[in-house]
Scaffold this active site. Structure first.
Site, PDB file in Angstrom:
ATOM      1  N   GLN A 126       0.822  -1.158  -0.066  1.00  0.00           N
ATOM      2  CA  GLN A 126      -0.046  -0.093   0.059  1.00  0.00           C
ATOM      3  C   GLN A 126       0.762   1.166   0.113  1.00  0.00           C
ATOM      4  O   GLN A 126       1.615   1.463   0.761  1.00  0.00           O
ATOM      5  CB  GLN A 126      -0.836  -0.100   1.029  1.00  0.00           C
ATOM      6  CG  GLN A 126      -1.684   1.370   1.459  1.00  0.00           C
ATOM      7  CD  GLN A 126      -2.488   1.523   0.312  1.00  0.00           C
ATOM      8  OE1 GLN A 126      -3.379   1.084  -0.253  1.00  0.00           O
ATOM      9  NE2 GLN A 126      -2.504   2.922  -0.129  1.00  0.00           N
ATOM     10  N   GLN A 128       0.469   4.478  -1.166  1.00  0.00           N
ATOM     11  CA  GLN A 128      -0.352   5.852  -0.969  1.00  0.00           C
ATOM     12  C   GLN A 128      -0.125   6.103   0.431  1.00  0.00           C
ATOM     13  O   GLN A 128      -0.638   5.220   1.411  1.00  0.00           O
ATOM     14  CB  GLN A 128      -1.581   6.078  -1.472  1.00  0.00           C
ATOM     15  CG  GLN A 128      -2.172   7.504  -1.646  1.00  0.00           C
ATOM     16  CD  GLN A 128      -3.577   7.809  -2.069  1.00  0.00           C
ATOM     17  OE1 GLN A 128      -4.381   6.628  -2.304  1.00  0.00           O
ATOM     18  NE2 GLN A 128      -3.692   9.027  -2.749  1.00  0.00           N
ATOM     19  N   GLY A 257     -10.448   0.996   2.745  1.00  0.00           N
ATOM     20  CA  GLY A 257     -11.669   0.250   2.047  1.00  0.00           C
ATOM     21  C   GLY A 257     -11.326  -0.113   0.723  1.00  0.00           C
ATOM     22  O   GLY A 257     -11.501  -1.491   0.237  1.00  0.00           O
ATOM     23  N   GLY A 258     -10.665   0.578   0.190  1.00  0.00           N
ATOM     24  CA  GLY A 258     -10.069   0.437  -1.279  1.00  0.00           C
ATOM     25  C   GLY A 258      -9.082   1.323  -1.624  1.00  0.00           C
ATOM     26  O   GLY A 258      -8.832   2.349  -1.140  1.00  0.00           O
ATOM     27  N   MET A 259      -8.299   0.857  -2.647  1.00  0.00           N
ATOM     28  CA  MET A 259      -7.108   1.493  -3.281  1.00  0.00           C
ATOM     29  C   MET A 259      -7.192   1.300  -4.735  1.00  0.00           C
ATOM     30  O   MET A 259      -7.167   0.355  -5.153  1.00  0.00           O
ATOM     31  CB  MET A 259      -5.771   0.981  -2.555  1.00  0.00           C
ATOM     32  CG  MET A 259      -4.402   1.781  -3.138  1.00  0.00           C
ATOM     33  SD  MET A 259      -4.377   3.601  -2.711  1.00  0.00           S
ATOM     34  CE  MET A 259      -3.826   4.235  -3.988  1.00  0.00           C
ATOM     35  N   GLU A 260      -7.218   2.667  -5.589  1.00  0.00           N
ATOM     36  CA  GLU A 260      -7.248   2.604  -6.768  1.00  0.00           C
ATOM     37  C   GLU A 260      -5.872   1.999  -7.740  1.00  0.00           C
ATOM     38  O   GLU A 260      -5.686   2.754  -8.623  1.00  0.00           O
ATOM     39  CB  GLU A 260      -7.589   4.023  -7.097  1.00  0.00           C
ATOM     40  CG  GLU A 260      -6.452   4.896  -7.142  1.00  0.00           C
ATOM     41  CD  GLU A 260      -6.627   5.589  -5.639  1.00  0.00           C
ATOM     42  OE1 GLU A 260      -7.083   5.227  -4.702  1.00  0.00           O
ATOM     43  OE2 GLU A 260      -6.218   6.860  -5.487  1.00  0.00           O
ATOM     44  N   HIS A 284     -16.206   4.021  -6.586  1.00  0.00           N
ATOM     45  CA  HIS A 284     -15.239   5.063  -6.419  1.00  0.00           C
ATOM     46  C   HIS A 284     -13.856   4.814  -6.735  1.00  0.00           C
ATOM     47  O   HIS A 284     -13.194   5.460  -7.454  1.00  0.00           O
ATOM     48  CB  HIS A 284     -15.147   5.125  -4.529  1.00  0.00           C
ATOM     49  CG  HIS A 284     -14.079   6.047  -4.203  1.00  0.00           C
ATOM     50  ND1 HIS A 284     -14.590   7.319  -3.778  1.00  0.00           N
ATOM     51  CD2 HIS A 284     -12.820   6.004  -4.024  1.00  0.00           C
ATOM     52  CE1 HIS A 284     -13.497   7.945  -3.600  1.00  0.00           C
ATOM     53  NE2 HIS A 284     -12.491   7.198  -3.500  1.00  0.00           N
ATOM     54  N   GLU A 285     -13.453   3.689  -6.326  1.00  0.00           N
ATOM     55  CA  GLU A 285     -11.896   3.282  -7.285  1.00  0.00           C
ATOM     56  C   GLU A 285     -11.990   3.223  -8.760  1.00  0.00           C
ATOM     57  O   GLU A 285     -10.795   3.527  -9.068  1.00  0.00           O
ATOM     58  CB  GLU A 285     -11.567   1.789  -6.466  1.00  0.00           C
ATOM     59  CG  GLU A 285     -11.565   1.590  -5.011  1.00  0.00           C
ATOM     60  CD  GLU A 285     -11.122   2.913  -4.118  1.00  0.00           C
ATOM     61  OE1 GLU A 285     -10.007   3.356  -4.531  1.00  0.00           O
ATOM     62  OE2 GLU A 285     -11.523   3.038  -2.942  1.00  0.00           O
ATOM     63  N   HIS A 288     -11.567   6.672  -9.915  1.00  0.00           N
ATOM     64  CA  HIS A 288      -9.986   7.226  -9.938  1.00  0.00           C
ATOM     65  C   HIS A 288      -9.159   6.783 -11.154  1.00  0.00           C
ATOM     66  O   HIS A 288      -8.179   7.335 -11.551  1.00  0.00           O
ATOM     67  CB  HIS A 288      -9.269   6.324  -8.683  1.00  0.00           C
ATOM     68  CG  HIS A 288      -9.273   7.079  -7.495  1.00  0.00           C
ATOM     69  ND1 HIS A 288      -9.044   8.448  -7.270  1.00  0.00           N
ATOM     70  CD2 HIS A 288      -9.889   6.704  -6.228  1.00  0.00           C
ATOM     71  CE1 HIS A 288      -9.374   8.808  -5.723  1.00  0.00           C
ATOM     72  NE2 HIS A 288      -9.739   7.868  -5.346  1.00  0.00           N
ATOM     73  N   GLU A 307      -9.328  13.278  -4.484  1.00  0.00           N
ATOM     74  CA  GLU A 307     -10.627  12.539  -3.858  1.00  0.00           C
ATOM     75  C   GLU A 307     -11.932  13.189  -4.038  1.00  0.00           C
ATOM     76  O   GLU A 307     -13.049  12.585  -4.124  1.00  0.00           O
ATOM     77  CB  GLU A 307     -10.198  12.231  -2.572  1.00  0.00           C
ATOM     78  CG  GLU A 307      -9.109  11.304  -2.189  1.00  0.00           C
ATOM     79  CD  GLU A 307      -9.309  10.064  -2.773  1.00  0.00           C
ATOM     80  OE1 GLU A 307     -10.462   9.280  -2.772  1.00  0.00           O
ATOM     81  OE2 GLU A 307      -8.120   9.155  -2.958  1.00  0.00           O
ATOM     82  N   ASP A 364      -0.437  10.968   6.477  1.00  0.00           N
ATOM     83  CA  ASP A 364      -0.974   9.565   7.040  1.00  0.00           C
ATOM     84  C   ASP A 364      -1.794  10.148   8.270  1.00  0.00           C
ATOM     85  O   ASP A 364      -2.738   9.824   8.822  1.00  0.00           O
ATOM     86  CB  ASP A 364      -0.269   8.412   7.591  1.00  0.00           C
ATOM     87  CG  ASP A 364       0.143   7.518   6.502  1.00  0.00           C
ATOM     88  OD1 ASP A 364      -0.746   7.597   5.314  1.00  0.00           O
ATOM     89  OD2 ASP A 364       1.298   7.168   6.255  1.00  0.00           O
ATOM     90  N   TYR A 372     -12.312  14.545   0.746  1.00  0.00           N
ATOM     91  CA  TYR A 372     -13.325  14.011  -0.063  1.00  0.00           C
ATOM     92  C   TYR A 372     -14.588  14.590  -0.020  1.00  0.00           C
ATOM     93  O   TYR A 372     -15.281  15.019  -1.344  1.00  0.00           O
ATOM     94  CB  TYR A 372     -13.566  12.571   0.655  1.00  0.00           C
ATOM     95  CG  TYR A 372     -12.603  11.586   0.653  1.00  0.00           C
ATOM     96  CD1 TYR A 372     -11.423  11.657   1.598  1.00  0.00           C
ATOM     97  CD2 TYR A 372     -12.731  10.338  -0.175  1.00  0.00           C
ATOM     98  CE1 TYR A 372     -10.354  10.536   1.406  1.00  0.00           C
ATOM     99  CE2 TYR A 372     -11.586   9.458  -0.014  1.00  0.00           C
ATOM    100  CZ  TYR A 372     -10.608   9.599   0.719  1.00  0.00           C
ATOM    101  OH  TYR A 372      -9.695   8.239   0.784  1.00  0.00           O
TER     102      TYR A 372
HETATM  103  N1  BES Z   1      -6.956   6.438  -2.408  1.00  0.00           N
HETATM  104  C1  BES Z   1      -7.787   6.181  -1.398  1.00  0.00           C
HETATM  105  C2  BES Z   1      -7.269   5.437  -0.225  1.00  0.00           C
HETATM  106  C3  BES Z   1      -5.896   6.162   0.144  1.00  0.00           C
HETATM  107  C4  BES Z   1      -5.950   7.685   0.522  1.00  0.00           C
HETATM  108  C5  BES Z   1      -4.869   5.407   0.586  1.00  0.00           C
HETATM  109  C6  BES Z   1      -4.998   8.359   1.164  1.00  0.00           C
HETATM  110  C7  BES Z   1      -3.709   5.908   1.477  1.00  0.00           C
HETATM  111  C8  BES Z   1      -3.851   7.466   1.542  1.00  0.00           C
HETATM  112  C9  BES Z   1      -8.909   5.719  -1.955  1.00  0.00           C
HETATM  113  O1  BES Z   1      -9.568   5.741  -3.221  1.00  0.00           O
HETATM  114  C10 BES Z   1     -10.146   5.663  -1.022  1.00  0.00           C
HETATM  115  O2  BES Z   1     -10.550   6.773  -1.096  1.00  0.00           O
HETATM  116  N2  BES Z   1     -10.633   4.690  -0.217  1.00  0.00           N
HETATM  117  C11 BES Z   1     -11.626   4.943   0.611  1.00  0.00           C
HETATM  118  C12 BES Z   1     -12.918   4.415  -0.022  1.00  0.00           C
HETATM  119  C13 BES Z   1     -14.143   4.900   0.047  1.00  0.00           C
HETATM  120  C14 BES Z   1     -13.996   6.542  -0.104  1.00  0.00           C
HETATM  121  C15 BES Z   1     -15.334   4.629  -0.590  1.00  0.00           C
HETATM  122  C16 BES Z   1     -11.347   4.247   1.847  1.00  0.00           C
HETATM  123  O3  BES Z   1     -10.624   3.524   1.827  1.00  0.00           O
HETATM  124  O4  BES Z   1     -12.036   4.391   2.843  1.00  0.00           O
HETATM  125 ZN    ZN Z   2     -10.584   7.608  -3.135  1.00  0.00          ZN
END
Ligand code: BES
Ligand code: ZN
Length: 590
Positions: A126, A128, A257-260, A284-285, A288, A307, A364, A372
């Site tokens: 991971q 990002q 939750g997810g990573m694009e 969402h992903e 991206h 975001e 972080d 967002y």
């Molecule tokens: N890119 C993000 C996850 C992320 C952001 C990882 C910053 C590390 C640093 C991903 O697209 C995201 O926004 N995930 C959300 C999902 C949600 C908004 C549907 C999450 O994981 O909460």
């Molecule tokens: Zn995102």
């Protein structure tokens, strides 16, 4: 003025990395990657070259036949160590041999017990926001993009995947070697790999899903609509330039939750609900792929461009597939979550601005939903100011103009001034981007589904019981709204009544379960503690753990239990999440 990224030691006037050839060996016993990386540059590098690293063991650096002198000459608790390679003497390529640390902040090494199958270990990355540097030395800034080739060696029967095109696999005795190519230039934060006992299922011509054998069928059913979403995305945002869109299901301790990751979204297993009620993660992903992966924020100070735009795009997909009522409900909920987060940081806090100043700040540590949902509401206002038709044309042009580039908030405003000057008559663009808190009227949002849930809550608070019948057709957003509308604390008896009515554990998603656990903690509902323990043992999504621990710390009756509970789970979850929790506990003198 040259662009500067406060989270990188890179000096772009020295030159840029344009391509990397990786040879990666995955060693589960030592919990390390052994990597040989050969870098190509956009120009001959005159003399010195600076790279970001964190906790890497560098073994050798050379160009052609010539060994290069190097040192880690700067250290920073947030940025890591600067790798200073000396006297490149007009080299156009260089090779680094290195090993990652077992505690690499970009990697989680899971024991078999932490997987669905229970028999094989699992590894994922991971990167990002600034963790790619703890896998390989790089200009770890979204200002730099590179293509790559990779060979990745894993122990059979494990399968290795990367966020890149698969070129094939070669099985030799005791080892399996995968080949990958990423032909589209990516910023370092989109580099990704995983390895585990994985199965693959095709979903459509351009879509498929990876998961452990135990979950592959459920995952394939849950995300059967991905191909349709991909087409819908193309209709809204323009051609999909990454060829394939696959997804991979991560074990429950995945911190997001997810990573694009391009071509291969990484997502937590929590979204497999069995009823397709929570597939918005893919909207969402996938979105991206345009907003973020094509048009990329120039640094983490402009994170809202990634975001905020993506939540807007996600909402457009939701609206197209589920209708206006559902999109309106989600919009109101996002507004509520935004409001909560703004209050948490304080309306005047500089961290509530869309464009932030992050010099000396770890991305972080300040991660929140503000970029967002404030970003989303801003883009939505722009749409309303000029009408959907014009805004859709603008969106496509925006993506096409800046594809494969990095963009600042200022660059965005300049483009907006040129393409949609009328928007400025209705929207205070400067205030949205540069002022803390929210412009007036930003949260004037309406949804009839939301109103229904509020009515029910009011009824409940007036002492009229709710019936199961009444809530059977509710969407999760309505349960969310109901829980949000309750007072911060209710009686333990009421907790029990609501629990029996909604059946949180078996019927609703992890976000709602978290809300109920938090309500129970605040309300002194003692029966909740074994469930809290089980939940935090299992799920590693940072937003949940942060919320739950914040409340456990704040309540008198749970406070003494926090440190022991944290110690029981610290080995299970991702290093970044654990570090954040550790800070929270330390700040609370626990
Ligand atoms: N890119 C993000 C996850 C992320 C952001 C990882 C910053 C590390 C640093 C991903 O697209 C995201 O926004 N995930 C959300 C999902 C949600 C908004 C549907 C999450 O994981 O909460
Ligand atoms: Zn995102």
């Amino acid at each position: 003025m040259p662009l500067r990224d406060p989270h990188s030691f890179a000096n772009l006037s020295q030159g840029r990395i344009t391509h990397i050839d990786f040879d990666i060996q995955v060693d589960f016993t030592r919990k390390e990657l052994a990597i040989e990386a050969t870098y190509a540059f956009d120009q001959p590098i005159h003399d010195a070259f600076f790279l970001d690293t964190r906790a890497l063991t560098i073994e050798r650096i050379y160009t052609g036949e010539r060994d290069l002198a190097w040192e880690l000459d700067k250290q920073d608790p947030i940025l890591g160590e600067r790798l200073h390679v000396r006297k490149l003497d007009s080299a156009t390529e260089m090779t680094i041999e290195l090993r990652t640390a077992p505690g690499s902040t970009a990697l989680q090494w899971l024991t078999p017990k932490q997987t669905a199958g229970g028999e094989h270990p699992f590894l994922y990355s991971q990167c990002q926001s600034i963790h790619a540097r703890s896998i390989f030395p790089c200009q770890d800034t979204p200002l730099v993009r590179f293509t790559y080739h990779a060979k990745m060696q894993v122990p059979p029967p494990l399968i290795g995947v990367m966020a890149a095109a698969s070129l094939g696999v070669e099985d030799q005795t005791g080892r399996r070697i995968h080949s990958f190519a990423m032909k589209q230039p990516i910023p370092s934060y989109l580099f990704a790999l995983a390895a585990g006992d994985l199965a693959f299922k095709k979903l459509g011509p351009r879509t498929g899903i990876y998961a452990e054998n135990e979950t592959i069928d459920a995952a394939a059913w849950e995300f059967a609509e991905n191909e349709q979403k991909l087409k819908l995305g193309e209709g809204l945002f323009g051609p999909y330039l990454w060829e394939r869109y696959d997804a991979i299901v991560m074990p429950p301790s995945f911190p997001y939750g997810g990573m694009e990751n391009p071509r291969l979204t990484f997502m937590s297993t929590i979204f497999i609900m069995g009823d397709r009620s929570w597939t918005s993660i893919i909207s969402h992903e996938l979105a991206h792929s345009w907003t973020g992966n094509l048009v990329t924020n120039a640094s983490w100070e402009h994170f809202w461009l990634n975001e905020g735009w993506t939540v807007y795009a996600e909402m457009r997909i939701t609206e197209a597939l589920e209708g206006r009522d559902v999109a309106d409900l989600e919009t109101v909920i996002y507004g509520k979550i935004l409001q909560e987060e703004l209050e948490l940081f304080g309306m005047q806090s500089p961290i509530t601005c869309l464009k932030t100043s992050l010099e000396g700040i770890d991305p972080d540590e300040v991660f929140s939903r503000i970029p967002y949902y404030k970003g989303f509401l801003f883009i939505r206002q722009l749409e309303h100011a000029v009408g959907r038709e014009r805004f859709d044309a603008f969106t496509k042009k925006y993506i096409q103009t800046f594809q494969f580039q990095s963009l600042t908030s200022e660059g965005f405003v300049t483009f907006l001034e040129k393409e949609l000057p009328q928007a400025f008559d209705h929207v205070d663009v400067q205030a949205w981007i540069y002022a803390p808190g929210l412009p007036e009227g930003a949260l004037d949002l309406n949804s009839s589904l939301h109103d229904d849930a509020l009515d029910a809550c009011e009824q409940y608070l007036q002492g009229k019981p709710l019936s199961k019948q009444q809530i059977t057709k509710w969407r999760s957003g309505q349960v969310y709204a109901f829980l949000l509308a309750l007072p911060e604390r209710i009686t333990a008896e009421d907790c029990a009544v609501l629990d029996a009515l909604f059946e949180f554990e078996s019927q609703w998603n992890c976000s709602l379960r978290t809300m109920f656990l938090v309500l129970g903690i605040r309300s002194g509902y003692r029966e909740i503690m074994p469930r809290v323990e089980r939940f935090v043992q299992t799920f590693g999504r940072g937003t949940y753990l942060t919320k739950i621990f914040r409340n456990l710390v704040a309540e008198h009756w749970t406070r003494p239990q926090v440190r022991p509970l944290f110690e029981r789970i610290r080995e299970r979850h991702h290093p970044v999440v654990i570090t954040n929790l550790e800070k929270m506990l330390a700040n609370a003198n626990l």
